[in-house]
Structure formats: structure tokens, C-alpha cells
Design an enzyme around this catalytic site. Sequence first.
Site, short mmCIF file in Angstrom:
data_model
loop_
_atom_site.label_atom_id
_atom_site.label_comp_id
_atom_site.label_asym_id
_atom_site.label_seq_id
_atom_site.Cartn_x
_atom_site.Cartn_y
_atom_site.Cartn_z
N HIS A 1 -17.46 -20.59 27.51
CA HIS A 1 -18.35 -21.80 28.38
C HIS A 1 -17.28 -21.92 29.33
CE1 HIS A 1 -17.55 -23.50 24.24
NE2 HIS A 1 -18.73 -24.18 24.27
N HIS B 1 8.30 11.66 -0.58
CA HIS B 1 6.77 11.26 -0.47
C HIS B 1 6.41 13.22 -0.01
CE1 HIS B 1 6.07 10.76 3.60
NE2 HIS B 1 4.80 10.81 3.45
N HIS C 1 2.57 15.67 0.49
CA HIS C 1 1.36 16.81 2.04
C HIS C 1 1.75 18.29 1.44
CE1 HIS C 1 1.42 13.07 4.66
NE2 HIS C 1 2.83 13.08 3.50
S1 FES Z 1 -14.69 -22.43 27.29
FE1 FES Z 1 -15.53 -23.69 25.80
S2 FES Z 1 -14.45 -21.67 23.75
FE2 FES Z 1 -13.52 -21.44 26.18
FE LIG Z 2 3.57 10.82 4.92
#
Ligand code: FES
Ligand SMILES: [Fe+2]
Length: 443
Positions: free
Chosen positions: A103, A208, A213
Site C-alpha cells: 500500500h 567424516h 569425501h
Molecule cells: S503498506 Fe500495507 S502492508 Fe505495507
Molecule cells: Fe564435509
Amino acid sequence: MIDVSELVRPDEGLINPSIYTDPEVYELELERIFARSWLFLAHDSQLPKAGSFVQAYMAEDPVLVVRQRDGSVKAFLNQCRHRGMRICRTDEGVARAFTCSYHGWGYNLAGELVNVPMRERAYHNEIDPAEWGPRPVPRLHHHRGFYFGTWDEEAPPFDAYLGDMAWYFDAMADRYDEGLTLVPGATKWVIDCNWKFAAEQFCSDMYHVPFSHASAFTALVDDPGVVARMTEAQLTQPGRQFSGNGHGSGFGLRPDIVPHQVGPEFDAWLTANRERIHGRLGEQRARNVHGHNTVFPNFSWLDINNTMRVWHPRGPGQMEVWAWTYVPKGAPEEAVREIRQATIRTFSPAGVFETDDGENWTEIQQVLRGHMARRTLLNARMGLGHEKHGTDGMPGQVTDDMYSEMAARGMYRRWADLMSGLTWQQIAELDRSRQREEEVRTP
Ligand code: FES
Ligand SMILES: [Fe+2]
């Protein structure tokens, strides 16, 4: 109610595997581990100028880390206070302000709400922007180019939190006169396993390497005899392991800092800079402290492979890896190219070592789908009762073999302390009494 002593018994080297699967344990980790610990947020080189920003996570919480006009750095929850949308959706960049894409609420670089569209008409001028900024990360600390943050006002200062691990951390962070820089961009991927498998392995597990490896060594080096030789070297090389405050580091004692096996250009650069590196760190430290590391809870790096990463938890059975390649600032382009290529080959989503590790972790996570498997205790007893102190003048609890699970036990001890709900002050007292007991045991 969770009984933590049923989950891990570090002094006996026992792990109940439900810590890797139980959603209730996971929720408690978010609250008691991740909301209370110091977490890695960003490196200086990601924030080169005023308005530079980078997204980070503190466990599951998205945060925005922003370079201010005065050069300082601030971090805040990347969550708009209107309906909770992400304020900034870009991974990184340079901004003059941030505008929520839902928004349109607008925020300045410090994370203050500075613009509310239709403030008069829609809000009748009754909204006080000062009250509706995103939640700031209240404590940030800058350590040798690395920014860490914590939500917890009670957490110990960062230096105390890091403790003796600073000496090992700085062997990476403070190695070169000009410092480090991250290769731009992070590599991000998801592994279907609990975050602790990775954090613990980088904290404590050299064991390990010669086995898991072995095939990776073959793939890397075009020489049929290499596996036998590398495995032999891995099995016989002397080494050390450090444990403290839940952190861990392990390394083989190296004959010298070169050859580095990254490539001829980087090797040449290291050779040319050897005196300076030795001068900064001391020769023994420069040569030896060069292995696997975790700063509790989830920040790890491998010196030999120039990779650092955060294991972001994503539920009990998943984590998101964010990995960066770090290089000495000012190293020649060709050397940087070699490092990048070596890191891609070894530790990246398709790297030969990385895929070995991920295979083990996802496989264990699969096994733990089993009802009985989840209730069958695991053995973390390697070296238990044989821990040594202060080997070779290295600070903290250091044992005389890299093949040990001392650091894993240390990590689970800190994990259990926090999960039990102890305050940081109680933990500090506990640590002191543990140290006294330890000194009596091994004078
Ligand atoms: S302005 Fe509405 S969620 Fe950020
Ligand atoms: Fe590893």
C-alpha cells in the site's frame, strides 16, 4: 513441556534424534536459541556506500541491513507494520528510501516510517509515524568487517559471546593486511535437513572427511593414486580441535600455508605475502588455524575452501543455506578467479564436497521419519574424557586431536543451556563452575 535433559546429555555424549525432527523443539529453538544469540548479518564489503542494503535472516525473521549516511549500519525487521509485507523485496542494492509494495508506506534508510499515502483522507491524520516503524535489531556489533546482531538485550556483549573463538575467527577475518571481501552475491539453496547437522559438522567433524569425501578427492584430482594418498594424509595428519561457548574449530597441523591447492596464481600470491600473514597472526597460528568452524548457532566457514555460510533454519526438516566466497581484498584478478572456481568445484550446490555432505544430512533426515529411529539415542562420545587443555598455547579448551566430538558436545551443551530457559547470567555462572570442575579434573 519439553525436558531438555531428555533431548541431549552432552556430558555423556548422547543425542536424542528428536531434536532434529520435533516441531515443538523447533519452535522453542526460534525463541530460545535464535532470538537470544548473536547472528551473522552482513560483511562490510556488501555495504560499500551510504544507502547500500542487503537482506539477511535471523532464523526465519527477514531483516534489512542498511548503511547509513554517517557510515554506521542499522538493521531492522523487514516487515511493514501495516499488514506485514516485506518492506524491501530486493536481495541487495543501493536505495534512498524503501517503499512497501502493498500500500505504499515509505521508510527512510534508518527504518523510520516517513510516508503514509493518503494520510489525511484515509487516516484522518491520526496516525503517528514514529510509532509504526519496523522493529529495529536493537544490538549490532562490528567485528573485523563482520556485522552480527541480536534481538536480546540481555545477551552478553559480542566479545564475551565469542570468547576464545575470537582467536580462531580472527585467523580468518584478520589474516590479510587489506582484509577480506566477499565475491558479490550469495549462493542460496535449500537442503532437506535440520540446520544442526550442518552447524555441528562445521563445528566439530573432521572425522567424516577421509570417508565421506574420498570420491570427491578422486573427482578433483586427475591422479588415480590420489585417494589413497589423501586418505592416508587425512588419517595420519595430527590436528587440534577447539570448543568454547558453543563454538568450535578444528584443523590439521599443516607443514606450511602453501601450497593452498586452489591454483598457481593464488599460491604465488600467498607465498609473496607469507611474511605479512605470519606477522599478523604469528607463524603457528597462520599455518595451523585453517580448518572447519562454526560460531554458535549457525554461522560457519571453511578456511581452506574460502566459503562462509549461514544455515538458516526452515522448520525442523529443512534449512536454507546462504553461502559466500571470500577472498583477500586486493588479490590479483586471476587469483580471485581461481578461488571462485575452486569454491564452485568444492563447496557450492553442485560442489563435490558439498553434495557429499548434503547427501549424508538429507539421508539422516529421511531415516528419522521412522518412529523407532527418532527414539533411538545417538553416540557423540568421540574423545569423551580425553579432552586436553591449552594445547600448544592455543586459547580455550583445545584437545590434541582433530578427530574428536568435544566441540559437538560443547555446541549441544550451549544449545541445552539456552533451550532450558536459563538466563545468560545463569549460563555464565554455570560456565565458570564447569571450568573450575574441568581444572580440577585436568590440572
Ligand atoms: S503498506 Fe500495507 S502492508 Fe505495507
Ligand atoms: Fe564435509
